[in-house]
Scaffold this active site. Structure first.
Site, PDB file in Angstrom:
ATOM      1  CE1 TYR A 124      -2.748  -3.360   0.917  1.00  0.00           C
ATOM      2  CE2 TYR A 124      -4.413  -1.613   1.191  1.00  0.00           C
ATOM      3  CZ  TYR A 124      -4.214  -2.906   0.896  1.00  0.00           C
ATOM      4  OH  TYR A 124      -5.281  -3.801   0.623  1.00  0.00           O
ATOM      5  CE  LYS A 172       3.536 -17.884   0.600  1.00  0.00           C
ATOM      6  NZ  LYS A 172       2.745 -18.890   0.688  1.00  0.00           N
ATOM      7  CG  ASP A 205      -0.373 -20.350   1.893  1.00  0.00           C
ATOM      8  OD1 ASP A 205       0.295 -19.615   3.406  1.00  0.00           O
ATOM      9  OD2 ASP A 205       0.106 -20.615   1.520  1.00  0.00           O
ATOM     10  CG  ASP A 229      -7.416  -4.452   3.079  1.00  0.00           C
ATOM     11  OD1 ASP A 229      -8.713  -4.400   3.378  1.00  0.00           O
ATOM     12  OD2 ASP A 229      -7.391  -4.056   2.199  1.00  0.00           O
TER      13      ASP A 229
END
Ligand code: NAD
Length: 340
Positions: A124, A172, A205, A229
């Protein structure tokens, strides 16, 4: 004494939702002096920008704002006003609680999660460009020690202050070894300073799968901006959807309270959407102002109306076209009646 609060109705369904929240907050007996500020797609023509300077000046002066959703054109057009407000005012922590309430269809009972999302960097940061127009484009993801440290500290301080027992860092780092590797390393360092709160991490995930299958095992989740988000919408889906998901953007000196959901433009002006997300955001604002008793009354009134299941909007009925669904303002009226 009246609290002077910036009120940004926003666009799409924002104005009708803000009107409902304003009435409920005033019905608590807490006094407000609303400094109403226009922002969003609807004011582009009038001011030449969707975010006039007066909006940020008002929040800087009042230190607290309640905000309706604002539309962001998809794939083209002006950049997100919502992201711009958070970045301009350094509202670095996006707090998104997701708590199960009785009476909500498809709600996982007992779920009580809080997503703490980093609000100022990651993808972002807005650093993206065409490499070959129409063929290739590039976005740059920024993760810094400073921003990670303060968001993880915020998550642990929140956990401590609110009787929470565990913080889970979401990342991640197996693939994004530089950016998420740094996020995870810093999170582990900060966690060592909070021996009274459990700490663990999950790859994003796997986190999503775990949240769907075993959401009650989690407590406070701390995430970089993009994962936060996405994961926070997932969490709101576990407890009844975006219609009941409140949020807060908190900085060192000021805060902006807004629902997790967007402007739901297809329902604009129809008195149809659920006002609970913005009303519960208003309750978070009351807590921030120190009006804890009024906040608890608003939350209890919302819970009571939802549990009764009568005066609720379409999204809280067993089927979307339930003829018994009431409108935005009628649900707010029922919440006001339950406050008394
Ligand atoms: P959205 O949250 O506006 O709507 C998605 C769907 O969720 C709606 O179609 C509706 O079915 C449901 N929904 C949302 N709010 C609801 C409510 N109060 N009551 C009942 N159901 C509700 O998401 P979108 O369609 O992806 O985005 C629309 C616009 O909002 C976009 O321009 C997006 O950029 C913007 N947006 C703004 C914010 C913000 O202001 N902070 C946040 C997210 C999206």
């Amino acid at each position: 004494m009246a609290y002077r609060v910036t009120l940004i109705p926003g666009d799409g369904t924002g104005p009708e939702l803000a009107a409902a929240a304003r009435r409920v907050l005033e019905a608590t007996g807490v006094q407000f002096e609303w400094d109403v500020q226009e922002a969003g797609a609807d004011v582009m023509g009038k001011y030449g920008t969707p975010l006039p300077d007066a909006v940020l000046d008002s929040i800087r002066a009042n230190k607290v704002a309640l905000k309706g959703p604002i539309t962001t054109p998809v794939g083209t057009g002006f950049r997100s006003v919502n992201v711009a407000i958070r970045k301009a005012l350094d509202l670095y922590a996006n707090l998104r609680p997701a708590r199960a309430m009785a009476g909500i269809p498809n709600c996982h009972a007992g779920v009580d999660l809080v997503v703490v999302r980093e609000n100022t960097e990651c993808l972002y940061a807005g650093i993206e460009h065409d490499v070959i127009p129409g063929e290739a484009a590039e976005s740059i993801r920024i993760i810094t020690r400073r921003a990670t440290e303060r968001i993880v500290r915020f998550a642990f301080d929140y956990a401590r202050a609110n009787g929470r027992h565990k913080v889970t860092a979401v990342h991640k780092a197996n693939i994004l070894k530089a950016t998420d590797g740094l996020f995870l390393r810093v999170a582990r360092e900060v966690a060592e300073r909070y021996p009274d709160i459990a700490f663990e991490d999950r790859i994003v995930d796997n986190m999503c799968m775990q949240l769907v299958q075993r959401p009650r095992e989690y407590d406070v989740l701390v995430c970089p901006n993009l994962y936060g988000d996405i994961v926070s919408d997932l969490c709101s889906g576990l407890v009844g959807g975006l219609g009941v998901a409140p949020g807060a953007n908190i900085g060192a000196e000021m805060a902006v309270f807004e629902p997790v959901h967007g402007s739901a433009p297809k329902y604009a002006g129809q008195n149809r959407v659920n006002p609970c997300a913005i009303i519960l955001s208003g309750a978070l604002m009351l807590r921030y102002l120190g009006e804890v008793e009024a906040a608890a009354r608003v939350e209890a009134a919302v819970a009571a109306v939802i549990a009764e299941g009568r005066a609720v909007t379409y999204d809280l009925k067993p089927t979307r076209d339930d003829p018994g669904a009431v409108g935005t303002q009628e649900m707010a009226d029922a919440i006001i009646a339950a406050l008394k």
